[in-house]
Design a protein around this motif. Structure first.
Motif, short mmCIF file in Angstrom:
data_model
loop_
_atom_site.label_atom_id
_atom_site.label_comp_id
_atom_site.label_asym_id
_atom_site.label_seq_id
_atom_site.Cartn_x
_atom_site.Cartn_y
_atom_site.Cartn_z
N SER A 13 -32.36 -41.46 15.05
CA SER A 13 -32.81 -41.79 13.69
C SER A 13 -33.96 -40.91 13.23
O SER A 13 -34.16 -40.69 12.02
N GLN A 14 -34.74 -40.40 14.19
CA GLN A 14 -35.91 -39.60 13.83
C GLN A 14 -35.53 -38.21 13.33
O GLN A 14 -36.36 -37.50 12.77
N VAL A 15 -34.26 -37.83 13.52
CA VAL A 15 -33.80 -36.55 12.97
C VAL A 15 -33.84 -36.60 11.45
O VAL A 15 -34.26 -35.64 10.80
N TRP A 16 -33.41 -37.73 10.88
CA TRP A 16 -33.46 -37.82 9.43
C TRP A 16 -34.76 -38.48 8.92
O TRP A 16 -35.24 -38.17 7.85
N ALA A 17 -35.34 -39.36 9.73
CA ALA A 17 -36.57 -40.02 9.31
C ALA A 17 -37.73 -39.04 9.19
O ALA A 17 -38.66 -39.24 8.39
N ARG A 18 -37.73 -37.96 9.99
CA ARG A 18 -38.83 -36.98 10.00
C ARG A 18 -38.43 -35.66 9.34
O ARG A 18 -39.03 -34.63 9.60
N GLU A 19 -37.43 -35.73 8.51
CA GLU A 19 -36.89 -34.51 7.90
C GLU A 19 -37.95 -33.70 7.15
O GLU A 19 -37.90 -32.47 7.11
N ASN A 20 -38.94 -34.37 6.58
CA ASN A 20 -39.93 -33.67 5.77
C ASN A 20 -41.15 -33.20 6.56
O ASN A 20 -42.07 -32.60 5.99
N GLU A 21 -41.16 -33.46 7.86
CA GLU A 21 -42.27 -32.98 8.68
C GLU A 21 -42.07 -31.50 9.04
O GLU A 21 -40.94 -31.00 9.07
N ASP A 22 -43.17 -30.83 9.35
CA ASP A 22 -43.09 -29.43 9.73
C ASP A 22 -42.33 -29.28 11.04
O ASP A 22 -42.43 -30.12 11.95
N LEU A 23 -41.57 -28.20 11.14
CA LEU A 23 -40.88 -27.86 12.38
C LEU A 23 -41.83 -27.12 13.32
O LEU A 23 -42.67 -26.33 12.87
N LEU A 24 -41.70 -27.36 14.60
CA LEU A 24 -42.51 -26.67 15.61
C LEU A 24 -41.73 -25.55 16.28
O LEU A 24 -42.28 -24.84 17.13
N VAL A 25 -40.48 -25.37 15.90
CA VAL A 25 -39.65 -24.33 16.48
C VAL A 25 -38.82 -23.69 15.37
O VAL A 25 -38.39 -24.37 14.43
N ASP A 26 -38.62 -22.39 15.47
CA ASP A 26 -37.84 -21.65 14.48
C ASP A 26 -36.35 -21.93 14.69
O ASP A 26 -35.83 -21.74 15.80
N PRO A 27 -35.63 -22.41 13.67
CA PRO A 27 -34.20 -22.67 13.83
C PRO A 27 -33.43 -21.45 14.36
O PRO A 27 -32.42 -21.61 15.06
N ALA A 28 -33.91 -20.26 14.07
CA ALA A 28 -33.22 -19.06 14.54
C ALA A 28 -33.32 -18.89 16.05
O ALA A 28 -32.55 -18.13 16.65
N GLU A 29 -34.28 -19.61 16.69
CA GLU A 29 -34.53 -19.44 18.11
C GLU A 29 -33.90 -20.53 18.99
O GLU A 29 -34.00 -20.48 20.21
N VAL A 30 -33.27 -21.53 18.38
CA VAL A 30 -32.73 -22.64 19.19
C VAL A 30 -31.36 -22.28 19.75
O VAL A 30 -30.67 -21.39 19.25
N THR A 31 -30.98 -22.98 20.80
CA THR A 31 -29.66 -22.81 21.40
C THR A 31 -28.68 -23.77 20.74
O THR A 31 -28.93 -24.98 20.69
N VAL A 32 -27.58 -23.25 20.23
CA VAL A 32 -26.55 -24.08 19.60
C VAL A 32 -25.41 -24.29 20.60
O VAL A 32 -24.78 -23.32 21.02
N PRO A 33 -25.16 -25.52 21.02
CA PRO A 33 -24.07 -25.75 21.98
C PRO A 33 -22.72 -25.53 21.32
O PRO A 33 -22.58 -25.63 20.09
N PRO A 34 -21.68 -25.22 22.11
CA PRO A 34 -20.38 -24.87 21.53
C PRO A 34 -19.65 -26.03 20.86
O PRO A 34 -18.59 -25.81 20.26
N VAL A 35 -20.18 -27.24 20.94
CA VAL A 35 -19.55 -28.35 20.22
C VAL A 35 -19.84 -28.29 18.73
O VAL A 35 -19.25 -29.04 17.95
N TYR A 36 -20.79 -27.40 18.31
CA TYR A 36 -21.15 -27.26 16.91
C TYR A 36 -20.91 -25.84 16.43
O TYR A 36 -21.03 -24.88 17.22
N PRO A 37 -20.65 -25.67 15.14
CA PRO A 37 -20.62 -24.30 14.60
C PRO A 37 -22.03 -23.74 14.56
O PRO A 37 -23.00 -24.47 14.35
#
Length: 543
Positions: A192-216
């Protein structure tokens, strides 16, 4: 590929550098040690640096891992919290005690109309004489505190905890020399905190995260994952504050500290599933008798946690616990298999069972006409879930991603989780794996024979049996008080009930074990509660 490579390298490191576990007789376990559980929700191991990392930094937990032992094959008994927590608190498989449906004490808010007709909420009636393991600790003189989530699928008796609240803490015990068992549960990594904290600052660059093969691999996937990893990093900082409290109190070095998550990731196609990504959890234990940097690859199940705590505390493990100790003087030989179950989740019905030997996973689908994907309304608040549904409708998911939405599933599945960690390639029909399929199918059936599986019953039929056909749970019989020669004895006619007493309305309930002294004219409050029954009335007895 980056993730698969890190998993392989990590596995090589674990197996090549593993310290061989000593037998219980070779280890000098402390008497009545203090024990702390640090628990977070909805998180698979790989997000921690100790397990390779997925783009964030977790220095506190990584340091804790280095200070103790990492268990590389720890698994929950379900891919969702409440059934797993039932197994944790009882040391019994949730399907064997009627606590397998998610969840029992209430319906998903706003989605009540989606539940099967006639559904009602209930407190699971676990077997007669079975208690939550903290009650045994209290009987042995421990101070027990829980901060704060319970969610055991039943209403716990007042005798289970000295304190269960958002202020519960070992610091609240009156005697600083009293041994304690304290749980601290953090919700910041809950789905739930994925959407509840949507407006908080990110501590990691989305370009740097690992995307598992279950997602595009696209911007929505990356941003949602970055939000989750940010929550993990904030959790890591909170753990640092708790550990500092132990240090400030002079307790850090001699306290046995467990850290684990209540099941795998809270993300779509992870949570609620019986694939390893839904079941595998991080587990570290730091203790004065553990050599720092130890790695242990034995299989550990959530049903083993309660027996292990009792073993470490020097408390005899009850015969009705189905798990086994993996540390302490009652340590068992390593288990051969772990088991898991999925049943109703919110409004959605299913019945799936799984068994794993640590490498090969067998899944039995008892309702193969139902898809893996369950239309759980709650998670539609996750932007990634909405995105996946849209891409499915547009035909833009690849075969491995889209298989989640197949209209049916095979009766049996078999996976080699070593070569196929995301469990995409079903080997159940491959003749080269016929022996392994037969072995694990047999293990599953033996598990059902040994412990029973109440998932075979319709849910409301099971409840009706518990309630003797009535529309409400039975009442625990009131406490009978006997006062003779200055000694008080307490009994309840309800077999297996926990009996509690206190001498003031402001006191914590004590667990009744044997007659105790009282002076004529004193006040005495008494209470009885068998789990799954309604508690008896809180009675004030005047002598």
């Amino acid at each position: 590929m980056k993730y698969l490579l890190s998993v392989c390298l990590l596995s090589i490191l674990f197996f090549s550098c593993q310290e061989k576990s000593k037998s219980p007789k070779e280890i000098e376990y402390p008497e009545r040690p203090n024990i702390v559980w640090i628990v977070n929700e909805d998180m698979s191991p790989e997000h921690l640096g100790a397990f390779g990392g997925t783009g964030g930094q977790t220095p506190v937990l990584d340091s804790l891992a280095k200070a103790g032992v990492i268990f590389t094959n720890a698994f929950s008994t379900a891919g969702v919290c409440s059934p797993s927590r039932a197994a944790l608190i009882t040391g019994a498989y949730q399907a064997s005690i009627g606590a397998m449906h998610m969840r029992t004490l209430g319906m998903s808010k706003g989605n009540e109309s989606a539940y099967p007709s006639g559904h009602k909420s209930y407190s699971a009636m676990i077997p007669e004489g079975m208690h939550g393991f903290p009650e045994y600790l209290r009987m042995a003189g421990y101070y027990t505190s829980n901060n704060v989530k319970e969610d055991y699928q039943f209403d716990p008796p007042e005798t289970m905890w000295d304190e269960s609240s958002n202020k519960a803490h070992w610091r609240n015990r009156k005697d600083p020399n009293q041994p304690f068992f304290s749980i601290f549960n953090y919700t910041i990594t809950h789905e739930s905190q994925v959407w509840a904290r949507e407006n908080e600052d990110l501590l990691v660059d989305p370009a740097e995260v690992t995307v598992p093969p279950v997602y595009p691999d696209d911007s929505i996937s990356r941003r949602t994952i970055a939000r989750f990893i940010t929550n993990v990093m904030r959790f890591d900082a909170l753990v640092g504050k708790l550990l500092q409290q132990l240090k400030d109190d002079g307790l850090y070095e001699n306290t046995i500290i467990f850290y684990y998550s209540d099941h795998g990731d809270g993300m779509p196609y992870y949570k609620r599933e019986l694939y390893d990504r839904g079941l595998r959890v991080p587990l570290f234990v730091k203790a004065p008798f553990i050599k720092p940097g130890t790695v242990d690859d034995q299989l550990v199940s959530f049903v083993d946690f309660g027996p292990t705590v009792l073993s470490l505390a020097g408390v005899k493990i009850p015969n009705n616990m189905q798990g086994q100790a993996f540390m302490g003087n009652q340590k068992s030989a390593p288990r051969e298999y772990i088991y898991a179950a999925r049943d109703r989740v919110d409004s959605e019905l299913d019945r799936v069972r799984a068994v794993s030997d640590g490498r090969f996973k067998y899944i039995k689908n008892y309702m193969p006409d139902k898809p893996n994907y369950q239309n759980v309304r709650y998670r539609l608040q996750n932007p990634l879930m909405v995105h996946l549904l849209q891409l499915h409708e547009e035909g833009k998911l690849n075969a491995n991603q889209d298989r989640w939405f197949d209209e049916s599933k095979p009766e049996e599945e078999l996976y080699d989780t070593q070569s196929d960690p995301y469990e995409f390639n079903n080997l159940a029909g491959d003749p080269d794996y016929a022996d392994k399929l037969s072995e694990l199918r047999k293990a599953h059936l033996q598990w059902v024979d040994e412990y029973g599986d109440l998932g075979e019953l319709a849910e409301m039929e099971m409840v009706s049996d518990w309630w003797n056909g009535e529309d409400h749970a039975p009442m625990t019989e009131s406490v009978e008080v006997r006062y003779e020669d200055g000694m008080v004895s307490l009994t309840s006619a309800t077999k297996g009930a926990s009996v509690g007493f206190r001498k003031s309305a402001s006191d914590v309930w004590s667990v009744y074990q044997f007659p105790f002294e009282m002076t004529a004219g004193d006040s005495l409050y008494v209470l009885a509660h068998r789990i799954g029954f309604e508690p008896s009335e809180n009675a004030l007895v005047l002598k």
